[in-house]
Design a protein around this motif. Structure first.
Motif, PDB file in Angstrom:
ATOM      1  N   ALA A 102      -0.371  39.498 106.440  1.00  0.00           N
ATOM      2  CA  ALA A 102       0.658  40.654 106.584  1.00  0.00           C
ATOM      3  C   ALA A 102       1.483  40.722 107.512  1.00  0.00           C
ATOM      4  N   ARG A 154       5.457  40.437 107.584  1.00  0.00           N
ATOM      5  CA  ARG A 154       6.089  41.591 107.999  1.00  0.00           C
ATOM      6  C   ARG A 154       7.193  41.249 109.290  1.00  0.00           C
ATOM      7  N   ASN A 195       9.869  44.442 101.554  1.00  0.00           N
ATOM      8  CA  ASN A 195       8.501  45.040 101.883  1.00  0.00           C
ATOM      9  C   ASN A 195       7.258  44.448 101.362  1.00  0.00           C
ATOM     10  N   TRP A 214       5.336  42.365 102.632  1.00  0.00           N
ATOM     11  CA  TRP A 214       4.236  42.379 103.123  1.00  0.00           C
ATOM     12  C   TRP A 214       3.493  43.538 102.720  1.00  0.00           C
ATOM     13  N   ALA A 215       3.871  44.676 102.307  1.00  0.00           N
ATOM     14  CA  ALA A 215       3.112  45.806 101.936  1.00  0.00           C
ATOM     15  C   ALA A 215       2.335  45.384 100.660  1.00  0.00           C
ATOM     16  N   LEU A 256      -0.279  43.016 101.605  1.00  0.00           N
ATOM     17  CA  LEU A 256      -1.477  43.726 102.115  1.00  0.00           C
ATOM     18  C   LEU A 256      -2.104  44.684 100.879  1.00  0.00           C
TER      19      LEU A 256
END
Lengths: 141, 65
Positions: free
Chosen positions: A28, A32, A38, A40-41, A44
């Motif tokens: 993550a 990021r 986004n 990474w979100a 995650l």
């Protein structure tokens, strides 16, 4: 009473979950800083769900082994020979399908199609194939 | 491959779960073997035979012979 097998299972599970947690946070953070948008979100959320599912599976195979499913046993190193046979069949099916699918994806990329949806579709298709193959093998065996 | 596991298990008053526990496999595996959907490995077949105090030949029968 806690047996040696129980302890080994617990140590293995704890180690696996700890490694998973490190991979989750590291991935993550890297995404990021360097990933697009986004992503990474999404990573995650998906990886957290997978880790949670693994935790539940470990707990069930440890505390409720009689009620654990084939998939839970197969993915928590507590599989018996039938579970392993099912896992091998599903993996073999995925392997057989992955090669032509990856070839098709490579052709699409060579033709200039946007990479992100191609790779995303490839990954989801492979996941669906594996889950379906596992379910079919579990019914047949 | 046909087998006599269900008969032997019931004669010994065992549940599938109890037999599975004794053999170190899951209840689903015992069920699959009993219904002929899964053929056990040779080591597991020996363990089953040993558990019931008999031989593999007495438990498992080839469908074609």
């Amino acid at each position: 009473m806690t047996t040696t097998t129980d302890r080994r299972h617990l140590v293995g599970a704890s180690l696996g979950l700890a490694i998973g947690l490190v991979a989750l946070v590291t991935g993550a953070l890297v995404l990021r800083e360097h990933g697009p948008g986004n992503m990474w979100a999404g990573y995650l959320a998906g990886a957290s769900l997978a880790l949670l599912a693994a935790g539940v599976a470990f707990w069930r195979t440890w505390r409720r082994p009689a009620q654990a499913t084939t998939a839970e046993r197969a993915f928590t190193a507590s599989a018996d020979e039938r579970d392993r046979a099912i896992l091998h069949r599903a993996a073999a099916t995925l392997g057989g399908v992955a090669l032509p699918l990856t070839g098709a994806a490579a052709v699409l990329l060579a033709l200039g199609v946007e990479p992100a949806p191609v790779i995303g579709t490839l990954l989801w298709t492979e996941l669906v194939v594996f889950v379906a193959a596992f379910a079919v093998a579990n019914r047949k065996l | 491959m046909r087998n006599e596991i269900r008969r032997l298990r019931e004669e010994n008053g065992l549940s599938q779960a109890a037999l599975a526990d004794a053999l170190g496999v899951s209840r689903q595996t015992v069920n699959s073997i009993e219904t002929g959907r899964y053929d056990p490995s040779l080591p597991l077949a020996f363990a089953i035979a040993r558990h019931f105090g008999t031989t593999i030949e007495e438990i498992f029968h080839d469908d074609d012979h």
